[in-house]
Motif scaffolding. Sequence first.
Motif, PDB file in Angstrom:
ATOM      1  N   ALA A 190       0.572  -1.030   0.194  1.00  0.00           N
ATOM      2  CA  ALA A 190       0.080  -0.175   0.267  1.00  0.00           C
ATOM      3  C   ALA A 190       0.715   1.349  -0.180  1.00  0.00           C
ATOM      4  N   ARG A 191       2.367   1.103   0.681  1.00  0.00           N
ATOM      5  CA  ARG A 191       2.563   2.130   0.930  1.00  0.00           C
ATOM      6  C   ARG A 191       3.917   2.061  -0.282  1.00  0.00           C
ATOM      7  N   GLY A 192       4.189   1.146  -0.746  1.00  0.00           N
ATOM      8  CA  GLY A 192       5.668   1.326  -1.813  1.00  0.00           C
ATOM      9  C   GLY A 192       6.886   1.618  -0.763  1.00  0.00           C
ATOM     10  N   CYS A 193       7.051   1.037   1.200  1.00  0.00           N
ATOM     11  CA  CYS A 193       8.045   0.622   1.022  1.00  0.00           C
ATOM     12  C   CYS A 193       9.014  -0.019   1.339  1.00  0.00           C
ATOM     13  N   PRO A 194       9.762  -0.475   1.749  1.00  0.00           N
ATOM     14  CA  PRO A 194      10.740  -1.577   1.354  1.00  0.00           C
ATOM     15  C   PRO A 194      10.345  -2.343   2.485  1.00  0.00           C
ATOM     16  N   TYR A 195      11.013  -3.807   2.781  1.00  0.00           N
ATOM     17  CA  TYR A 195      10.565  -4.920   3.600  1.00  0.00           C
ATOM     18  C   TYR A 195      11.996  -5.411   3.709  1.00  0.00           C
ATOM     19  N   GLY A 196      12.424  -5.608   4.346  1.00  0.00           N
ATOM     20  CA  GLY A 196      12.918  -6.295   5.346  1.00  0.00           C
ATOM     21  C   GLY A 196      13.422  -6.302   6.259  1.00  0.00           C
ATOM     22  N   ARG A 197      14.664  -6.086   6.947  1.00  0.00           N
ATOM     23  CA  ARG A 197      14.953  -5.834   8.100  1.00  0.00           C
ATOM     24  C   ARG A 197      15.763  -4.514   8.062  1.00  0.00           C
ATOM     25  N   VAL A 201      16.477  -1.494   5.030  1.00  0.00           N
ATOM     26  CA  VAL A 201      14.554  -0.471   5.218  1.00  0.00           C
ATOM     27  C   VAL A 201      15.109   0.465   5.114  1.00  0.00           C
ATOM     28  N   ILE A 202      15.705   1.420   5.845  1.00  0.00           N
ATOM     29  CA  ILE A 202      15.773   2.567   6.161  1.00  0.00           C
ATOM     30  C   ILE A 202      17.605   2.870   4.514  1.00  0.00           C
ATOM     31  N   ILE A 210      12.529   7.818  -1.335  1.00  0.00           N
ATOM     32  CA  ILE A 210      11.483   7.435  -0.138  1.00  0.00           C
ATOM     33  C   ILE A 210      11.404   7.361   0.733  1.00  0.00           C
ATOM     34  N   GLU A 211      11.806   8.023   1.299  1.00  0.00           N
ATOM     35  CA  GLU A 211      11.539   8.031   3.724  1.00  0.00           C
ATOM     36  C   GLU A 211      10.159   8.618   3.483  1.00  0.00           C
TER      37      GLU A 211
END
Length: 224
Positions: A190-197, A201-202, A210-211
């Motif tokens: 939904a947000r397009g944010c990275p998926y991981g540790r 991710v940061i 895309i912070e």
Amino acid sequence: MPRPKRNALNGVVYHVLNRSNGRMPLFESPGDYRAFLSVLAEAHARVPMRTLAYSVMPNHWHLVLWPAEGRLLSEFMHWMTTTHTQRWLTAHGMVGFGHIYRGRYKSFPVESNEYYLTVSRYVVANPLRAGLVQRAEDWPWSSLYPAASAPDVVRPPIVPGPVGLPEKWLAVVNTGQPRRQLDEIRNCAARGCPYGRSPWVIRTAAALHIESTLRPRGRPRLPH
């Protein structure tokens, strides 16, 4: 003005998905599913892409892609979705109808470790969660389905991912996925944010600028 191409990183796995406009059924017959997979296979012949998993559902689809170069993701998806739209409208006698997709495809980067396996499991288990089959591998329109069982269907090539699948992968897929994982993946979609540790991710969000996808939604609370 044309919308700018999305940024993507070289050699990073992406979960890509799109849903039909108004949730209308996109795939009502075997011919609809076959046509989509054929377009997907053609896209591979035009734009170099590594596909790791996919699942085509009645009104949406999921892909797990691993572009060697980030720019290829946008090129691949643009040709694939545009071509599928044109052919779908023609096949259904609806040329001029408008958009068949809700909007641009959604995508988010995935860390190449257990998070990649979690996303792949989520994708191929879609038909099982929807109650369309008793076992995920019985859905004919998924990368989990044995190609030999339908040799007349043109399918996109599937390549090994950055992490090997567990030995009992089918048993893992057919076991209900934890709610926490489902919620995390849906939030990333939904947000397009990275998926991981968290550290990955940061770093990835910063590299892609895309912070904002990592920040809580809504207006910040005022101090008391």
